[in-house]
Scaffold this active site. Structure first.
Site, PDB file in Angstrom:
ATOM      1  N   HIS A   1      39.395  29.647  46.230  1.00 24.53           N
ATOM      2  CA  HIS A   1      38.416  29.327  47.265  1.00 24.53           C
ATOM      3  C   HIS A   1      37.051  29.885  46.931  1.00 24.53           C
ATOM      4  CE1 HIS A   1      41.811  28.610  50.295  1.00 24.53           C
ATOM      5  NE2 HIS A   1      41.260  27.475  49.961  1.00 24.53           N
TER       6      HIS A   1
ATOM      7  N   CYS B   1      39.050   7.072  40.146  1.00 23.38           N
ATOM      8  CA  CYS B   1      38.484   8.088  41.028  1.00 23.38           C
ATOM      9  C   CYS B   1      38.906   9.512  40.685  1.00 23.38           C
ATOM     10  CB  CYS B   1      38.817   7.767  42.484  1.00 23.38           C
ATOM     11  SG  CYS B   1      40.580   7.793  42.822  1.00 23.38           S
TER      12      CYS B   1
ATOM     13  N   GLU C   1      48.604   6.516  39.865  1.00 22.03           N
ATOM     14  CA  GLU C   1      48.548   7.906  39.396  1.00 22.03           C
ATOM     15  C   GLU C   1      49.916   8.435  38.969  1.00 22.03           C
ATOM     16  OE1 GLU C   1      46.900  10.352  42.528  1.00 22.03           O
ATOM     17  OE2 GLU C   1      47.963   9.271  44.083  1.00 22.03           O
TER      18      GLU C   1
ATOM     19  N   ASP D   1      46.142  13.138  38.712  1.00 21.25           N
ATOM     20  CA  ASP D   1      47.603  13.175  38.761  1.00 21.25           C
ATOM     21  C   ASP D   1      48.234  12.420  37.602  1.00 21.25           C
ATOM     22  OD1 ASP D   1      48.458  14.779  40.932  1.00 21.25           O
ATOM     23  OD2 ASP D   1      47.515  13.341  42.275  1.00 21.25           O
TER      24      ASP D   1
END
Ligand code: PEP
Ligand code: MG
Length: 594
Positions: A199, A512, A441, A465
């Site tokens: 994070h 994408c 994917e 992925d």
């Protein structure tokens, strides 16, 4: 600037997480673990007071976190969910109730009891076979440390009060620490620990301050006040640089900034090659709040709206109305440009506490995305209703993630039709012609892409992925990160197969995954003949610049050449050489990794 040419300079290599070059003095901050000096037993009469002392520390911690959240700069507000997660940890019974129980039953002081509770949680996290989740123990640790400091009254350096232009050097910085940074003063930061998915890295990007993490021993090797050069694009850190280094990096920094503002000017021009081939450039978003930046950076629509973050940041499950309002706003702001809304992709490395996902040995291959939605049709139908209702407020497209075969497409379309009928029955209107597509994917979807074209209006290739599943590389595991290769010949061939099948069937094909924003990939993606690329908004000016510099003929030639090569390294070296030749100014200004 103090330069000490006589002292030996030192170089370190870390993980670059937020780009930009900074040259400045090191400021070491100690975020080391609080030492508990006193561990003592208490007697019956002291229990109530000790519990109250602990609860008071909890309230103080809560107030501090709330203040941090409220003081977050406007442009990073979207990341306040990180502090929300810390506030939630504060309410967690494993940490807090068990500490109180320990005080009462074991009759030990609050600091000792809290440490014991934390160690217990750490043991449980260590058994979780998922790096992303097990790494979240850092969040629990950071909250525990804050409570401990409030218990002991120990003062920590307030990062918000740093008044000099410095580079922060720390063993670790929590996301809360990062939000405290006074970005008008702090130039950037480097840490010993951390990785791409932490994070803290996300916050650095959102704040747009250069950062390098995972340096292992930076806080030991660097002394306070020492001069540093930090390159957030390559992960290089130079300690005590000589004049030549300083001049070289200053020049690199200047060129990089100058060129960035030059290319920003072309971001509103179409992505068209010099010989007239046009490719659509769209943006990936996670939150409604990002839409303004998407427009500013010149996107021609949203090619991927990752809707799961709305579930991750809300306390309970979002209601149909909340989802509808969010989707409607995105559609309205972007209209007449299209918005592709992807249905929930929870599971894998994304978990929402309000949805009961069983603990799996291998979540990336488990009950994730569309599999979870088919298992939880109520959850799925609520989202589909919201998307359908929003579809009349702009140009909405619907996309399903993690499709492995035709059977799944038939099942989701059956549910979609049932939801449409339900809305018809209620007299609610929606766009009856809303295009429906799938993400490609999973390798099986590539192999049967010809069959899938019969059932959908478009494909979007999710290379993040696809690489993970095709090369058997866990995308969040740093130990195998070196094998995560977008240029692997197998990946290039898979993308080619999908594009060929899509072309034959006359459906639109987008890409994408992160490859879409990698400047070295642009020529081959152009050469492949994709209709659309969808990428993070900040990379759009760079990708448009490349598209506008390379004739399609050239890109096709390069793609053919690349297909003859044997390894990912050969492909990468070829492309780097070509790109440096075709657009030398990008290479010179540090836009291609070394
Ligand atoms: C992908 O897998 O390439 C993709 C775009 O989706 P996500 O990164 O959300 O899994
Ligand atoms: Mg994906």
């Amino acid at each position: 600037m103090t330069v000490r040419p006589n002292e030996p300079k030192d170089r370190m290599q870390g993980i670059p997480v937020s780009p930009g070059i900074i040259i400045g003095k090191a400021h070491l901050v100690d975020r080391s673990t609080v030492q508990i000096l006193y561990q003592y037993l208490i007697d019956e009469k002291q229990i109530a007071g000790e519990v109250e002392r602990f609860e008071h520390a909890l309230r103080t911690t809560e107030k501090q976190l709330e203040t941090l959240k409220n003081k977050m700069p406007e442009h990073v507000k979207e990341h306040s969910f990180i502090l929300d997660s810390h506030l939630m940890i504060l309410k967690d019974s494993m940490l807090c109730d068990s500490t109180i129980r320990r005080i009462q039953e074991e009759r030990i002081n609050a600091e000792w009891a809290l440490k014991k509770s934390f160690h217990e949680i750490r043991k449980i996290f260590a058994q979780i076979d998922d790096d992303y989740i097990s790494n979240r123990i850092q969040d629990v640790e950071s909250v525990s440390e804050r409570i401990l400091r409030n218990l002991s009254g120990e003062m920590q350096e307030n990062l918000a009060e740093i008044r000099e232009r410095v580079i922060i050097v720390a063993h670790d910085l929590s996301p809360a620490d990062t939000t405290e940074l006074n970005i008008s003063k702090v130039m950037g930061f480097i840490t010993d620990v951390g990785g791409q998915t932490s994070h803290t890295a996300i916050m650095a990007q959102a704040l747009e301050i250069p950062a390098v993490v995972g340096l292992e021993a930076a806080s030991e090797r660097i002394s306070d006040g020492e001069l540093l050069i930090v390159d957030g694009s390559t992960g290089e850190v130079v300690i005590n640089p000589d004049d030549a280094d300083i001049i070289r990096y200053q020049e690199k920094q200047l060129q990089h900034e100058k060129y960035k503002s030059t290319i920003a000017k072309i971001s509103h021009l179409p992505a068209e090659t010099p010989d007239g081939y046009r490719i659509a450039i769209k943006a990936n978003i996670e939150f409604l709040e990002e839409v303004a930046a998407v427009r500013d950076h010149g996107a021609e629509g949203i090619g991927l709206y990752r809707t799961e973050f709305l579930y991750l940041r809300s306390k309970g499950l979002p209601t149909e109305e909340e989802l509808f309002n969010d989707y409607r706003e995105v559609a309205e702001i972007m209209a007449p440009d299209p918005v592709t809304i992807r249905t929930l992709d929870l599971g894998g490395d994304k978990f929402a506490s309000q949805i009961d996902i069983v603990n799996e040995m291998n979540p990336a291959m488990g009950l994730r995305a569309i599999r979870l939605c088919l298992r939880e049709p109520g959850l799925f139908r609520t989202q589909l209703r919201a998307i359908l209702r929003a579809s009349i407020f702009g140009r909405v497209q619907l996309m399903f993630p993690m499709i492995s075969g035709v059977q799944e497409v038939l099942e989701v379309k059956e549910i979609l039709n049932a939801v449409k009928q339900e809305l018809d029955g209620e007299g609610i209107i929606y766009d009856e012609n809303m295009p429906v597509g799938v993400m490609i994917e999973i390798p099986s979807a590539v192999t049967i892409s010809d069959l899938l074209t019969r059932h959908v209006d478009f494909f979007s290739i999710g290379t993040n992925d696809l690489i993970q599943y095709a090369l058997a590389i866990d995308r969040v595991n740093e130990h195998v990160a070196y094998m995560y290769q977008p240029f692997h010949p197998a990946i290039l061939r898979m993308i080619r197969q999908v594009v060929q099948e899509g072309r034959k069937a006359g459906i639109k094909i987008s890409l994408c995954g992160e490859m879409a924003g990698d400047p070295l990939c642009t020529p081959i993606l152009l050469g492949l003949g994709l209709d659309e690329l969808s990428l993070n908004a900040r990379s759009i000016p760079l990708v448009k610049t490349i598209v506008r510099s390379i004739p399609l003929k050239q890109a096709r030639h390069d793609f053919k050449q690349v297909l003859q090569l044997n390894t990912a390294k050969e492909v990468r070296d070829y492309l780097l050489k070509r790109m440096k030749k075709l657009i030398p100014e990008l290479g010179e200004r540090g836009f291609f990794p070394a």
